[in-house]
Scaffold this motif. Structure first.
Motif, PDB file in Angstrom:
ATOM      1  N   GLY B 194      81.442  79.937  10.151  1.00 57.40           N
ATOM      2  CA  GLY B 194      81.484  78.541   9.284  1.00 57.40           C
ATOM      3  C   GLY B 194      82.669  78.842   8.439  1.00 57.40           C
ATOM      4  O   GLY B 194      82.677  78.138   7.288  1.00 57.40           O
ATOM      5  N   GLY B 196      86.004  78.273   6.552  1.00 57.15           N
ATOM      6  CA  GLY B 196      86.233  76.652   6.361  1.00 57.15           C
ATOM      7  C   GLY B 196      87.806  76.846   5.842  1.00 57.15           C
ATOM      8  O   GLY B 196      88.099  75.383   5.064  1.00 57.15           O
ATOM      9  N   ARG B 261      82.561  76.274  16.819  1.00 57.30           N
ATOM     10  CA  ARG B 261      81.876  74.898  17.030  1.00 57.30           C
ATOM     11  C   ARG B 261      81.082  74.352  16.114  1.00 57.30           C
ATOM     12  O   ARG B 261      80.838  73.236  16.069  1.00 57.30           O
ATOM     13  CB  ARG B 261      81.817  74.712  18.238  1.00 57.30           C
ATOM     14  N   GLU B 262      80.369  75.234  15.447  1.00 57.92           N
ATOM     15  CA  GLU B 262      79.195  74.717  14.679  1.00 57.92           C
ATOM     16  C   GLU B 262      79.708  74.324  13.158  1.00 57.92           C
ATOM     17  O   GLU B 262      79.065  73.508  12.495  1.00 57.92           O
ATOM     18  CB  GLU B 262      78.061  76.000  14.416  1.00 57.92           C
ATOM     19  N   HIS B 263      80.893  74.838  13.001  1.00 60.79           N
ATOM     20  CA  HIS B 263      81.610  74.103  11.507  1.00 60.79           C
ATOM     21  C   HIS B 263      81.586  72.736  11.869  1.00 60.79           C
ATOM     22  O   HIS B 263      81.881  72.095  12.660  1.00 60.79           O
ATOM     23  CB  HIS B 263      82.803  74.817  11.383  1.00 60.79           C
ATOM     24  N   PRO B 264      81.060  72.227  10.390  1.00 66.42           N
ATOM     25  CA  PRO B 264      80.814  70.695  10.568  1.00 66.42           C
ATOM     26  C   PRO B 264      82.159  69.880  10.923  1.00 66.42           C
ATOM     27  O   PRO B 264      82.258  68.927  11.643  1.00 66.42           O
ATOM     28  CB  PRO B 264      80.444  70.251   8.893  1.00 66.42           C
ATOM     29  N   ALA B 265      83.328  70.392  10.619  1.00 68.04           N
ATOM     30  CA  ALA B 265      84.588  69.541  10.809  1.00 68.04           C
ATOM     31  C   ALA B 265      84.972  69.584  11.986  1.00 68.04           C
ATOM     32  O   ALA B 265      85.229  68.732  12.925  1.00 68.04           O
ATOM     33  CB  ALA B 265      85.605  70.248   9.766  1.00 68.04           C
ATOM     34  N   PHE B 267      82.795  70.540  14.708  1.00 61.10           N
ATOM     35  CA  PHE B 267      81.917  69.711  15.508  1.00 61.10           C
ATOM     36  C   PHE B 267      82.128  68.307  15.433  1.00 61.10           C
ATOM     37  O   PHE B 267      81.996  67.523  16.417  1.00 61.10           O
ATOM     38  CB  PHE B 267      80.637  70.028  14.885  1.00 61.10           C
ATOM     39  N   ALA B 268      82.450  67.599  14.082  1.00 61.65           N
ATOM     40  CA  ALA B 268      82.697  66.332  14.193  1.00 61.65           C
ATOM     41  C   ALA B 268      84.115  66.099  15.134  1.00 61.65           C
ATOM     42  O   ALA B 268      83.912  65.158  15.747  1.00 61.65           O
ATOM     43  CB  ALA B 268      83.097  65.700  12.981  1.00 61.65           C
ATOM     44  N   THR B 272      83.465  63.714  18.287  1.00 64.11           N
ATOM     45  CA  THR B 272      84.418  62.340  18.333  1.00 64.11           C
ATOM     46  C   THR B 272      85.282  62.146  19.639  1.00 64.11           C
ATOM     47  O   THR B 272      85.304  61.372  20.404  1.00 64.11           O
ATOM     48  CB  THR B 272      85.545  62.512  17.115  1.00 64.11           C
ATOM     49  N   SER B 403      69.756  69.311  15.432  1.00 67.29           N
ATOM     50  CA  SER B 403      71.128  68.717  14.828  1.00 67.29           C
ATOM     51  C   SER B 403      70.931  67.301  15.517  1.00 67.29           C
ATOM     52  O   SER B 403      71.276  67.058  16.643  1.00 67.29           O
ATOM     53  CB  SER B 403      72.393  69.575  15.520  1.00 67.29           C
ATOM     54  N   ALA B 405      72.847  64.724  15.538  1.00 65.20           N
ATOM     55  CA  ALA B 405      74.081  64.451  16.074  1.00 65.20           C
ATOM     56  C   ALA B 405      74.086  64.312  17.260  1.00 65.20           C
ATOM     57  O   ALA B 405      74.993  63.463  17.932  1.00 65.20           O
ATOM     58  CB  ALA B 405      75.283  65.176  15.428  1.00 65.20           C
TER      59      ALA B 405
END
Lengths: 175, 486
Positions: B194, B196, B261-265, B267-268, B272, B403, B405
């Motif tokens: 995580g 960042g 890959r679990e980091h929100p950015a 992962f997004a 995408t 999750s 998402a």
């Protein structure tokens, strides 16, 4: 000392932009040499004088000379002399010349100051480079040789003269 | 270098050695048969070496490579597909060009690059492996120098692969500037889960962009259709199978060690990429009239599906992704076999119209082709279905595990598969077109050489076997992959 880095970085960026924007290949090459020299100065300030020397010898030296040779050879003909005279026009070499002068001034300044490594990192000499190349990264050296082999074979195939009956009249097989 | 390290490295050594041996063979004889024979022998030897190295566990070979069971599994897969592609290349080159030596040298070098990628544990090895593949492939794509489309494909691949590699290197340099190491394991411990800070995120994002190019994830897929169409059929097969499988193996390994890959950015970003690939691949493929272009878009979509399993992570994700690839590769190999076998000397049989009436004239070929296409589409009784099922399963369990998402990802998978079905079935529909006698396309009247028939039969059987009895393969894959998660 940081100013040396920023100055050579600026020279590198300007020279590289000029490489892309020049329409004449030889002009672009002159700028490319300057750009490589600027990167060599950056290596020098980072405490890697050996890599800086390699950059100058291999990139700015050997490869660029080869490059220039090829371009010159492609231009052989009655126009060649005229073209070369035009390349010696001051308007062409003044730009790279000024950029190179800045770099030379920086190197002179660094040498007069008497310190190679400047940004705090330890100085990496030829011995350290050699030891890590032949121990830790031995496999990397071997793999790089395979990359070069692929490049060599590919260039050989794509660049060889077209022979009669090369395409189509090959050895017939019906496996 | 210890005995264990040599045993572990032997597959890579054999592949590289085959390239060198081929160079020497060229000095003695330029016979196409001998050259292809030496290549096949080298690949078979590498395959045997893989089985010999399997019993020993993960073996680090210098700082650059870690050869564990996962790496060997992928190396074995690559070698198997490589054997099939060598046979295809032999059929393709025979009668088209007399200059065959360089082809097999470049082919084996690219394959060795794939093996290096699958086992690399360091950005230096990653870069070198990638370059081995890229440099060989652009020359291979332009191998038929009389074919302007091939030259164009080679040129496009050269320029775009160069840009992608530069982006990747920049990312690696940023990570090195931040953490002072380029080894995956060391990065994995240095980067807190995580983490960042901008330098880390930018570095990883650039690396992902470089990988995305190789995997033809949208929006980095623009080169794929042109290169697929222009390159000779076996080379297109190589780009579609081996180079992608190797890069995907690397992606899995990198992100299993670096927990980002679990980091929100990120992962997004990945989500995408996955959704964009699924929709771009499936929608853009709808109106294509060229089989190779359809396959290019199909591969974009399939890489999007794979990314879902990758995002789910953990043993289940790695197993699902590996099984998906195991089922995907033989299906593609089979299709490229057919394409090569039915191609004429002037042009590859890559228009869908070339296959009009195939079912009436050559029912067996049409049946095999249909099975392979349905596997790509993910229809039950084929390996592609089980693969897609497992991908969806990992996606759903990740969604249930908290999750949400993943629901969007699984939804994209379902919708994308339905859209994709249309263009696969459009090809199958062409098989059943009635053509007046004497006016059928030249492609469907050509004799299929024995070697192609064998490759086609084996890959079709593999696809069916994986679809009907996936148990053994799944157990095997989970045995080999779980080493990471113990």
């Amino acid at each position: 000392m940081t100013i040396v880095f920023y100055l050579s970085a600026a020279v590198a960026v300007i020279a590289t932009v000029l490489v892309i924007t020049r329409l004449n290949a030889v002009h672009a090459l002159l700028h490319l040499i300057v750009s490589l020299l600027a990167i060599a100065v950056i290596f020098f300030t980072l405490g890697a004088p050996f890599v800086a020397a390699l950059e100058v010898i291999i990139y700015a030296g050997a490869i660029m000379v080869l490059f220039v040779f090829v371009i010159m050879m492609l231009n052989l003909g009655p126009h060649a002399a005229e073209a070369e005279r035009r390349w010696l026009d001051p308007a062409i070499w003044v730009g790279p010349g000024i950029l190179a002068l800045i770099l030379a001034g920086e190197v002179g300044y660094l040498i007069l100051r008497g310190a190679a490594g400047t940004t705090g990192a330890a100085i990496v000499g030829p011995q350290t480079v050699g030891v890590s190349l032949f121990t830790t990264y031995m496999l990397g050296v071997e793999l790089a040789s395979l990359v070069l082999l692929a490049g060599l074979v590919g260039a050989y195939h794509l660049g060889r003269r077209r022979g009669a009956g090369e395409d189509g009249e090959g050895e017939r097989t019906n496996g | 270098m210890t005995h264990a390290q040599l045993t572990a490295l032997l597959p890579v050594i054999l592949l590289a050695g085959t390239a060198v041996a081929l160079l020497l063979v060229q000095a003695i004889t330029r016979s196409h048969r001998v050259t292809a024979g030496v290549t096949l022998a080298g690949l078979a030897a590498a395959l045997v070496a893989v089985t010999r190295a399997l019993p020993q566990g993960a073996t680090p070979v210098t700082a650059l490579l870690t050869i564990d069971r996962f790496a060997l599994l992928y190396t074995g897969l690559l070698a198997l597909i490589g054997i099939g592609l060598t046979l295809l290349s032999f059929l393709y080159l025979a009668g088209r060009t007399r200059l065959t030596g360089a082809y097999y040298i470049l082919f084996t070098l690219a394959l060795a690059g794939g093996a290096v990628l699958a086992s690399s544990a360091h950005f230096a090895a990653f870069f070198l492996g990638l370059e081995m593949i890229s440099v060989s492939l652009f020359a291979l794509a332009a191998y038929r120098r009389d074919d302007p489309a091939g030259i164009e494909a080679g040129m496009k691949y050269l320029v775009l692969a160069g840009v992608a590699t530069a982006v990747l290197l920049f990312g690696a340099a940023l990570l090195y500037a931040r953490y002072g190491t380029m080894a995956f394991a060391a990065l994995g411990t240095a980067i807190a889960p995580g983490a960042g800070d901008p330098l880390t995120l930018a570095g990883i994002a650039l690396v992902v962009a470089g990988i995305g190019f190789k995997l033809t994830l949208a929006p980095f897929h623009l080169w794929a259709p042109d290169v697929y169409e222009g390159a000779p059929a076996p080379v297109t097969g190589f780009i579609a199978t081996i180079s992608k499988a190797a890069v995907f193996a690397l992606l899995l390994r990198l992100f299993t060690q670096v927990h980002l890959r679990e980091h929100p950015a990120l992962f997004a970003i990945f989500a995408t990429l996955a959704i964009a690939s699924i929709f771009a691949g499936n929608l853009l493929g709808l109106r294509q009239m060229n089989l190779k272009r359809v396959l290019a878009y199909s591969s974009v979509a399939n890489m999007g599906y794979l990314l879902i399993a990758f995002l789910a992570g953990g043993p289940a994700g790695a197993i699902a992704a590996t099984f998906y690839l195991t089922a995907y590769l033989p299906a593609l190999l089979g299709i490229f076999t057919l394409l090569t076998a039915l191609s004429g000397r002037e042009r590859d049989a890559d228009a869908i119209a070339d296959y009009a009436g195939l079912a009436w004239r050559r029912p067996v070929l049409a049946a095999a082709f249909t099975v392979l296409l349905l596997s790509l589409a993910g229809i039950p009784l084929t390996g592609g279905f089980i693969g897609k099922f497992y991908v969806a399963l990992t996606g759903v369990s990740a969604a249930l595990a908290g999750s949400p998402a993943f629901w969007a990802l699984v939804g994209a998978l379902v919708v994308g598969s339905v859209i994709g079905l249309y263009y696969y079935l459009r090809i199958v529909l062409a098989f059943f077109q009635r053509t007046p006698a004497g006016e059928e396309p030249a492609a469907i009247t050509r004799r299929v050489p024995d070697a192609a028939a064998i490759v086609l039969t084996l890959s079709t059987l593999a696809v069916l076997w994986l679809g009907v009895l996936p148990g053994n393969t799944l157990t095997l894959i989970s045995l080999l992959v779980e080493e990471w998660f113990r």
